[in-house]
Write a protein that holds these residues in place. Sequence first.
Motif, mmCIF file in Angstrom:
data_model
loop_
_atom_site.group_PDB
_atom_site.id
_atom_site.type_symbol
_atom_site.label_atom_id
_atom_site.label_comp_id
_atom_site.label_asym_id
_atom_site.label_seq_id
_atom_site.Cartn_x
_atom_site.Cartn_y
_atom_site.Cartn_z
ATOM 1 N N THR A 1 0.860 -1.188 0.000
ATOM 2 C CA THR A 1 0.000 0.000 0.000
ATOM 3 C C THR A 1 0.894 1.235 0.000
ATOM 4 N N ILE A 2 0.505 2.234 -0.778
ATOM 5 C CA ILE A 2 1.369 3.390 -1.010
ATOM 6 C C ILE A 2 0.498 4.638 -1.110
ATOM 7 N N GLU A 3 1.057 5.830 -0.777
ATOM 8 C CA GLU A 3 0.227 7.030 -0.828
ATOM 9 C C GLU A 3 0.878 8.218 -1.516
ATOM 10 N N ALA A 4 2.078 8.667 -1.073
ATOM 11 C CA ALA A 4 2.512 9.986 -1.541
ATOM 12 C C ALA A 4 3.969 10.014 -1.963
ATOM 13 N N ASP A 5 4.210 10.628 -3.149
ATOM 14 C CA ASP A 5 5.549 10.962 -3.625
ATOM 15 C C ASP A 5 6.466 9.748 -3.621
ATOM 16 N N SER A 6 6.004 8.655 -4.231
ATOM 17 C CA SER A 6 6.705 7.377 -4.090
ATOM 18 C C SER A 6 6.754 6.604 -5.392
ATOM 19 N N VAL A 7 7.767 5.738 -5.469
ATOM 20 C CA VAL A 7 7.953 4.843 -6.615
ATOM 21 C C VAL A 7 7.880 3.413 -6.125
ATOM 22 N N VAL A 8 7.079 2.603 -6.812
ATOM 23 C CA VAL A 8 6.950 1.176 -6.515
ATOM 24 C C VAL A 8 7.313 0.430 -7.787
ATOM 25 N N SER A 9 8.464 -0.268 -7.784
ATOM 26 C CA SER A 9 8.898 -0.906 -9.022
ATOM 27 C C SER A 9 9.647 -2.205 -8.747
ATOM 28 N N GLY A 10 9.547 -3.121 -9.715
ATOM 29 C CA GLY A 10 10.350 -4.339 -9.693
ATOM 30 C C GLY A 10 10.041 -5.297 -8.561
ATOM 31 N N ASN A 11 8.829 -5.225 -8.003
ATOM 32 C CA ASN A 11 8.456 -6.136 -6.923
ATOM 33 C C ASN A 11 7.712 -7.347 -7.469
ATOM 34 N N ALA A 12 7.867 -8.474 -6.804
ATOM 35 C CA ALA A 12 7.146 -9.689 -7.149
ATOM 36 C C ALA A 12 6.200 -10.024 -6.005
ATOM 37 N N ILE A 13 4.887 -10.032 -6.308
ATOM 38 C CA ILE A 13 3.855 -10.270 -5.294
ATOM 39 C C ILE A 13 3.057 -11.487 -5.710
ATOM 40 N N ASP A 14 3.007 -12.489 -4.840
ATOM 41 C CA ASP A 14 2.379 -13.771 -5.167
ATOM 42 C C ASP A 14 1.468 -14.181 -4.017
ATOM 43 N N GLY A 15 0.157 -14.013 -4.230
ATOM 44 C CA GLY A 15 -0.783 -14.411 -3.202
ATOM 45 C C GLY A 15 -1.162 -13.279 -2.278
ATOM 46 N N ALA A 16 -2.054 -12.368 -2.760
ATOM 47 C CA ALA A 16 -2.549 -11.245 -1.965
ATOM 48 C C ALA A 16 -4.069 -11.227 -2.105
ATOM 49 N N PRO A 17 -4.794 -11.707 -1.131
ATOM 50 C CA PRO A 17 -6.229 -11.943 -1.320
ATOM 51 C C PRO A 17 -7.079 -10.695 -1.525
ATOM 52 N N THR A 18 -6.627 -9.523 -1.045
ATOM 53 C CA THR A 18 -7.399 -8.304 -1.258
ATOM 54 C C THR A 18 -6.919 -7.572 -2.511
ATOM 55 N N SER A 19 -5.648 -7.200 -2.548
ATOM 56 C CA SER A 19 -5.097 -6.576 -3.752
ATOM 57 C C SER A 19 -3.593 -6.753 -3.762
ATOM 58 N N GLY A 20 -3.027 -6.720 -4.962
ATOM 59 C CA GLY A 20 -1.580 -6.784 -5.071
ATOM 60 C C GLY A 20 -0.936 -5.480 -4.626
ATOM 61 N N ILE A 21 -1.405 -4.355 -5.207
ATOM 62 C CA ILE A 21 -0.900 -3.031 -4.833
ATOM 63 C C ILE A 21 -2.102 -2.104 -4.675
ATOM 64 N N ARG A 22 -2.170 -1.446 -3.539
ATOM 65 C CA ARG A 22 -3.234 -0.461 -3.297
ATOM 66 C C ARG A 22 -2.620 0.923 -3.294
ATOM 67 N N ILE A 23 -3.155 1.811 -4.159
ATOM 68 C CA ILE A 23 -2.605 3.149 -4.319
ATOM 69 C C ILE A 23 -3.592 4.158 -3.748
ATOM 70 N N GLY A 24 -3.183 4.846 -2.694
ATOM 71 C CA GLY A 24 -3.993 5.900 -2.106
ATOM 72 C C GLY A 24 -5.092 5.390 -1.193
#
Length: 464
Positions: free
Chosen positions: A361-384
Amino acid sequence: MLTSRRNLVAAGIGMTVASAASAAVAGSASAAGARRPQNLKEAGLQATGRGLHFQSVPGDPDQKRALQEALDAAARAGVPLLLPAGVIRTGTLNLPSGSVLVGAAGLTTLECAAGAAVLMAENAEGLVIRDLVVDGRHSPLGSGEEDGLIRLSLCRGLTIENVTVRRSLANGIVLQGCSGRVAATTVEDVLLAGLRSLDAKGLQISGCRIADCGNNGIQIWRNDAGDDGALVTDCRIERVAANGGGTGENGNGISVFRAGGVVVQGNRITDCAYSAIRGNAASNLTMVGNSCQRLGEVALYAEFGFEGAVIANNVIDGAATGISVTNMDHGGRLAVVEGNVIRNLFRREQEPVDVRGDGITIEADSVVSGNAIDGAPTSGIRIGWGPYLRNVVVSGNMLRDTGAGIVVSSDDRAGTCLVSGNVIAGARLGAIRAMDHGALVGPDLAEAGTALPPRLAISGNLVA
């Protein structure tokens, strides 16, 4: 038999140390009166070329007085105090500047007889504590959050090495305003924190094992927000509870509060009630190359009023959320989340609101890159979250087996966001979805032709 120059020099050093130690003890006797030992033998000491050897009295229920005299004599002579193998019961000992206290590794135990601590010092320099076991025996130490079996305040250039601290009804080690290092040390079975540092002046904690703590494993805290610079590296932390309650101030492998510039690298952290590493109002926090398993809440957390976090190349296996960078509403901003492996996340269905189940989960002035996410029942990446979204880039990530792949706040007050070049496979609730405080709304934004608000750019994502 031939006598070498080296042997003559060594013999001379031994005689010098013994003479200095004897003179120091004799001098203390004349200054302090008849209560002080008149010679090394009466002090329970034997001088050799290595230092002063303490001669414990078997069966003595409290050897505090003899030990304190020996510590003072050794410090004045500028030589180590060497403790024999065995169990030595003692009340609180005060370490003067220059104290070097050394045991027989794994065989010397200082056992708490009474007092607020076993080893204490204030405003001392060059302390060395090595090759000892300090055993609290679950004896009462005090009711304050600063109590511990080893308690050092305003000490500069200290060394604690190859020490085991165990069975404390408070903290294990407490360092206030200290500089130096704690290395290859074990703290286990403590009621509060394994190692608590407050207002560090340049502290290194490396190669330690912290286990079975009631509240936190390692605490790097400050009274007021500011630069701290503590290094926590290559430690093994396991089984940390949250017996003190709260919503995250307890239950963490490593807790960083108001402390800036802290580096947490290469640690193995498992079985914590809340987080493996939790930064609260901790600016310029680095979390790199840590292995984290079986966490009850967010594995790696940067929250509240911080500026600057790097969370990179960590492995997370088993948590309610993998990584959270949050609290833009309290000034939390500016992070890079890169190259992490996050897997086997879960939802906390027993929680009325805070269910979680997100990879990042991420909110402000940020970079999310090159991650491997396997098995997230709600969401892989939540923005804001609601209006709290500003200047976020999410690119080049691989998401597999998720509820929704990527979700982004639908609030009209939210700021800009770029979502590009991600691979999203097996997203049961859609690849890229808008959400209103966690509730999915509208169509899948990854589908061609879907209208997007000007603040949101989505391109080049591969959906399988």
